[in-house]
Design a protein around this motif. Structure first.
Motif, PDB file in Angstrom:
ATOM      1  N   LYS A 140       1.085  -0.788  -0.167  1.00  0.00           N
ATOM      2  CA  LYS A 140      -0.102  -0.005  -0.371  1.00  0.00           C
ATOM      3  C   LYS A 140       0.780   1.205  -0.360  1.00  0.00           C
ATOM      4  CE  LYS A 140      -4.018   0.719   0.629  1.00  0.00           C
ATOM      5  NZ  LYS A 140      -4.631   1.221  -0.193  1.00  0.00           N
ATOM      6  N   ALA A 141       1.984   1.101   0.712  1.00  0.00           N
ATOM      7  CA  ALA A 141       2.661   2.411   0.784  1.00  0.00           C
ATOM      8  C   ALA A 141       3.230   2.852  -0.620  1.00  0.00           C
ATOM      9  CB  ALA A 141       3.952   2.772   2.188  1.00  0.00           C
ATOM     10  N   GLY A 142       3.943   1.490  -1.250  1.00  0.00           N
ATOM     11  CA  GLY A 142       4.973   0.971  -1.972  1.00  0.00           C
ATOM     12  C   GLY A 142       6.432   0.438  -2.450  1.00  0.00           C
ATOM     13  N   ASN A 143       6.793   0.510  -1.147  1.00  0.00           N
ATOM     14  CA  ASN A 143       7.807   0.218  -0.614  1.00  0.00           C
ATOM     15  C   ASN A 143       8.892   0.099   0.838  1.00  0.00           C
ATOM     16  OD1 ASN A 143       9.547   2.279  -0.715  1.00  0.00           O
ATOM     17  ND2 ASN A 143       9.498   2.375  -2.993  1.00  0.00           N
ATOM     18  N   GLU A 144       9.179  -0.540   0.879  1.00  0.00           N
ATOM     19  CA  GLU A 144       9.639  -0.629   2.615  1.00  0.00           C
ATOM     20  C   GLU A 144      10.277   0.620   3.058  1.00  0.00           C
ATOM     21  OE1 GLU A 144      12.351  -3.705   3.528  1.00  0.00           O
ATOM     22  OE2 GLU A 144      10.991  -5.790   2.464  1.00  0.00           O
ATOM     23  N   LYS A 145      10.935   1.405   2.055  1.00  0.00           N
ATOM     24  CA  LYS A 145      10.781   2.485   2.613  1.00  0.00           C
ATOM     25  C   LYS A 145      10.246   3.927   3.032  1.00  0.00           C
ATOM     26  CE  LYS A 145      14.797   6.600   1.007  1.00  0.00           C
ATOM     27  NZ  LYS A 145      13.093   7.891   1.723  1.00  0.00           N
ATOM     28  N   LYS A 146       9.301   3.556   1.892  1.00  0.00           N
ATOM     29  CA  LYS A 146       7.899   4.613   2.402  1.00  0.00           C
ATOM     30  C   LYS A 146       6.971   4.294   2.825  1.00  0.00           C
ATOM     31  CE  LYS A 146       7.263   5.739  -2.831  1.00  0.00           C
ATOM     32  NZ  LYS A 146       6.879   5.825  -4.162  1.00  0.00           N
ATOM     33  N   PHE A 147       7.108   3.026   3.558  1.00  0.00           N
ATOM     34  CA  PHE A 147       5.939   2.062   4.361  1.00  0.00           C
ATOM     35  C   PHE A 147       6.880   2.832   6.089  1.00  0.00           C
ATOM     36  CE2 PHE A 147       6.327  -1.247   7.779  1.00  0.00           C
ATOM     37  CZ  PHE A 147       4.735  -1.162   7.979  1.00  0.00           C
ATOM     38  N   PHE A 148       8.137   2.700   5.763  1.00  0.00           N
ATOM     39  CA  PHE A 148       8.816   3.096   7.075  1.00  0.00           C
ATOM     40  C   PHE A 148       8.623   4.842   7.510  1.00  0.00           C
ATOM     41  CE2 PHE A 148      10.428  -1.394   7.612  1.00  0.00           C
ATOM     42  CZ  PHE A 148      10.656  -1.143   9.246  1.00  0.00           C
ATOM     43  N   ASP A 149       8.585   5.549   5.912  1.00  0.00           N
ATOM     44  CA  ASP A 149       8.556   6.964   6.208  1.00  0.00           C
ATOM     45  C   ASP A 149       7.133   7.635   6.744  1.00  0.00           C
ATOM     46  OD1 ASP A 149      10.449   7.767   5.450  1.00  0.00           O
ATOM     47  OD2 ASP A 149      10.746   7.203   3.225  1.00  0.00           O
ATOM     48  N   ALA A 150       6.184   6.738   6.096  1.00  0.00           N
ATOM     49  CA  ALA A 150       4.680   7.256   6.426  1.00  0.00           C
ATOM     50  C   ALA A 150       4.381   6.337   8.382  1.00  0.00           C
ATOM     51  CB  ALA A 150       4.142   6.514   5.570  1.00  0.00           C
ATOM     52  N   LEU A 151       5.231   5.582   8.628  1.00  0.00           N
ATOM     53  CA  LEU A 151       5.562   5.384  10.172  1.00  0.00           C
ATOM     54  C   LEU A 151       5.210   6.397  11.268  1.00  0.00           C
ATOM     55  CD1 LEU A 151       3.725   2.791  11.368  1.00  0.00           C
ATOM     56  CD2 LEU A 151       5.605   1.552  11.452  1.00  0.00           C
ATOM     57  N   ARG A 152       6.688   7.184  10.608  1.00  0.00           N
ATOM     58  CA  ARG A 152       7.708   7.583  11.237  1.00  0.00           C
ATOM     59  C   ARG A 152       6.929   8.879  11.299  1.00  0.00           C
ATOM     60  NH1 ARG A 152      12.990   8.895  13.490  1.00  0.00           N
ATOM     61  NH2 ARG A 152      13.874   7.400  12.141  1.00  0.00           N
ATOM     62  N   LYS A 153       6.097   9.338  10.082  1.00  0.00           N
ATOM     63  CA  LYS A 153       4.815  10.414  10.203  1.00  0.00           C
ATOM     64  C   LYS A 153       4.469  10.514  10.771  1.00  0.00           C
ATOM     65  CE  LYS A 153       3.110  13.815   6.927  1.00  0.00           C
ATOM     66  NZ  LYS A 153       1.678  13.652   7.028  1.00  0.00           N
ATOM     67  N   PHE A 154       3.654   9.060  10.813  1.00  0.00           N
ATOM     68  CA  PHE A 154       1.999   9.040  11.929  1.00  0.00           C
ATOM     69  C   PHE A 154       3.261   8.887  13.261  1.00  0.00           C
ATOM     70  CE2 PHE A 154      -0.608   5.702  14.026  1.00  0.00           C
ATOM     71  CZ  PHE A 154      -1.705   6.135  13.339  1.00  0.00           C
ATOM     72  N   ALA A 155       4.238   8.191  13.293  1.00  0.00           N
ATOM     73  CA  ALA A 155       4.777   8.546  14.648  1.00  0.00           C
ATOM     74  C   ALA A 155       5.183  10.227  15.714  1.00  0.00           C
ATOM     75  CB  ALA A 155       6.350   7.636  15.244  1.00  0.00           C
ATOM     76  N   GLU A 156       5.909  10.446  14.355  1.00  0.00           N
ATOM     77  CA  GLU A 156       6.083  11.751  15.087  1.00  0.00           C
ATOM     78  C   GLU A 156       4.815  12.645  15.381  1.00  0.00           C
ATOM     79  OE1 GLU A 156       8.821  13.035  12.218  1.00  0.00           O
ATOM     80  OE2 GLU A 156      10.615  11.952  12.642  1.00  0.00           O
ATOM     81  N   GLU A 157       3.732  12.474  14.499  1.00  0.00           N
ATOM     82  CA  GLU A 157       2.567  13.730  14.928  1.00  0.00           C
ATOM     83  C   GLU A 157       2.053  13.343  16.610  1.00  0.00           C
ATOM     84  OE1 GLU A 157       0.347  12.305  11.389  1.00  0.00           O
ATOM     85  OE2 GLU A 157       0.969  13.897  10.030  1.00  0.00           O
ATOM     86  N   ARG A 158       2.364  11.787  16.300  1.00  0.00           N
ATOM     87  CA  ARG A 158       1.157  11.575  17.980  1.00  0.00           C
ATOM     88  C   ARG A 158       2.673  12.088  19.678  1.00  0.00           C
ATOM     89  NH1 ARG A 158      -0.482   9.926  13.817  1.00  0.00           N
ATOM     90  NH2 ARG A 158      -3.184  10.263  13.497  1.00  0.00           N
ATOM     91  N   GLU A 159       3.879  12.070  18.321  1.00  0.00           N
ATOM     92  CA  GLU A 159       4.794  12.130  19.776  1.00  0.00           C
ATOM     93  C   GLU A 159       5.074  11.085  20.306  1.00  0.00           C
ATOM     94  OE1 GLU A 159       3.965  15.357  22.576  1.00  0.00           O
ATOM     95  OE2 GLU A 159       4.370  16.974  20.579  1.00  0.00           O
ATOM     96  N   LEU A 160       4.965   9.777  19.089  1.00  0.00           N
ATOM     97  CA  LEU A 160       5.382   8.427  20.008  1.00  0.00           C
ATOM     98  C   LEU A 160       6.887   8.032  20.164  1.00  0.00           C
ATOM     99  CD1 LEU A 160       2.823   6.475  18.348  1.00  0.00           C
ATOM    100  CD2 LEU A 160       2.090   7.296  19.702  1.00  0.00           C
TER     101      LEU A 160
END
Length: 341
Positions: free
Chosen positions: A234-254
């Motif tokens: 869904k993200a496109g590849n592993e790098k894009k997956f972790f980029d999206a996951l990092r953005k999700f985490a940073e927005e929530r200060e995880l």
């Protein structure tokens, strides 16, 4: 499906008891997030309701002079916790006790008990009042029973999760079936709707079924009904997956971000688990979780460690979770314990 449990309890406490209190069911999500939960529709439609009938966080006004009964959790988190923790006067829940609800709740329930589904506890608690209501007017019994049955079927997989299902769940199902609610097709309808996430973005999938806790560090756990391979594609590849996951985490200060997945390859129920410690202070906690939980959860390395990272500033591990009976209800407390230690 906590929203259904809240509606069920609020309705029965208001109309089927001798109380003069008016109970208002609040769904603990913003209204915009209702669109991420297609599984609401097959349950609500059987109860002659629609998603727009639910009251959500978006309708909650400023600071209220109110009293709160918690349903399907026993500790208020986030902004609600900051404002209303001292106003909690009751609870019906099947998670581990967090000792946040007063021991003496007076006329309100204080039920924190093991069951496969919180809905089963609501049914057990309200059964006598429900029977009295039915004697006066049984017109809406089937609709109300369908509202209760949906969560029980999902949480226990139609009573087939042996390690999760209790006699309380079986009794609830027998009681609800007596009002004419069928099971097999009902669960199929919910499952089809729940797994229809192909049109959602990765961010929407991550926030669709998401819980967050703030301890000495902040933990966020997303549950997905599609596996990690689907999410990466869904993200496109592993790098894009972790980029999206990092953005999700940073927005929530995880500090620690986790994904739990379920899937049914070749008709077999599978679970996966990913844990990402995003900073140095949380790496130790994540490693402690792995050391203490591997045997309990039956963790085995996912695809030869394809997603794993281990260095001082961050740590990522993904596993197949062989002990599939352990859902977020069991995994999140293990992560929280590791964080607090």
């Amino acid at each position: 499906m906590a929203a259904f449990n809240a509606v069920l309890l609020a309705y029965l406490r208001t109309y089927a008891s001798k109380s003069t209190t008016f109970y208002i069911p609040l769904s603990n999500i913003p209204r915009a997030d209702l669109a991420l939960r297609p599984e609401l529709t097959p349950v609500l439609s059987r109860a002659n309701l629609k998603p727009q009938d639910l009251i959500t966080l978006s309708e909650l006004p400023g600071r209220l002079n109110s009293r709160w009964i918690l349903v399907d959790h026993n500790a208020l988190q986030g902004e609600l916790g900051k404002q209303y923790s001292s106003s909690v006067i009751g609870v019906v829940d099947h998670h581990d006790e967090e000792e946040k609800v007063p021991l003496d709740c007076g006329q309100e329930p204080r039920i924190i008990e093991k069951a496969g589904s919180c809905a089963s506890l609501v049914v057990k608690y309200c059964k006598e009042a429900w029977d009295e209501l039915s004697e006066r007017d049984s017109t809406g019994d089937k609709e109300l029973a369908a509202l209760a049955m949906g969560p029980v079927l999902v949480d226990t997989q139609n009573l087939t999760f042996e390690s999760k299902t209790t006699e309380i769940d079986r009794e609830a199902v027998r009681y609800l079936e007596g009002m004419g609610v069928e099971r097999e097709e009902y669960l199929k309808d919910i499952s089809r709707a729940k797994e229809d996430i192909g049109g959602l973005s990765l961010e929407d999938i991550l926030r669709k079924d998401y819980k967050q806790w703030t301890e000495t560090s902040t933990l966020g756990v997303s549950s997905s009904v599609k596996d990690l391979s689907f999410l990466i594609e869904k993200a496109g590849n592993e790098k894009k997956f972790f980029d999206a996951l990092r953005k999700f985490a940073e927005e929530r200060e995880l500090d620690i971000c986790s994904i739990m997945t379920t899937s049914h390859p070749e008709g077999v129920f599978k679970r996966e688990l990913l844990v990402w410690a995003l900073n140095e202070k949380s790496v130790k906690a994540a490693k402690s979780f792995e050391a203490h939980s591997t045997e309990k959860l039956g963790l085995t390395t996912w695809k030869e460690g394809a997603l794993d990272v281990d260095n001082q500033s961050q740590w990522t591990k993904s596993w197949w979770q062989e002990r599939v009976e352990n859902s977020r209800k069991q995994v999140a407390p293990l992560l929280r314990t590791a964080i607090n230690e």
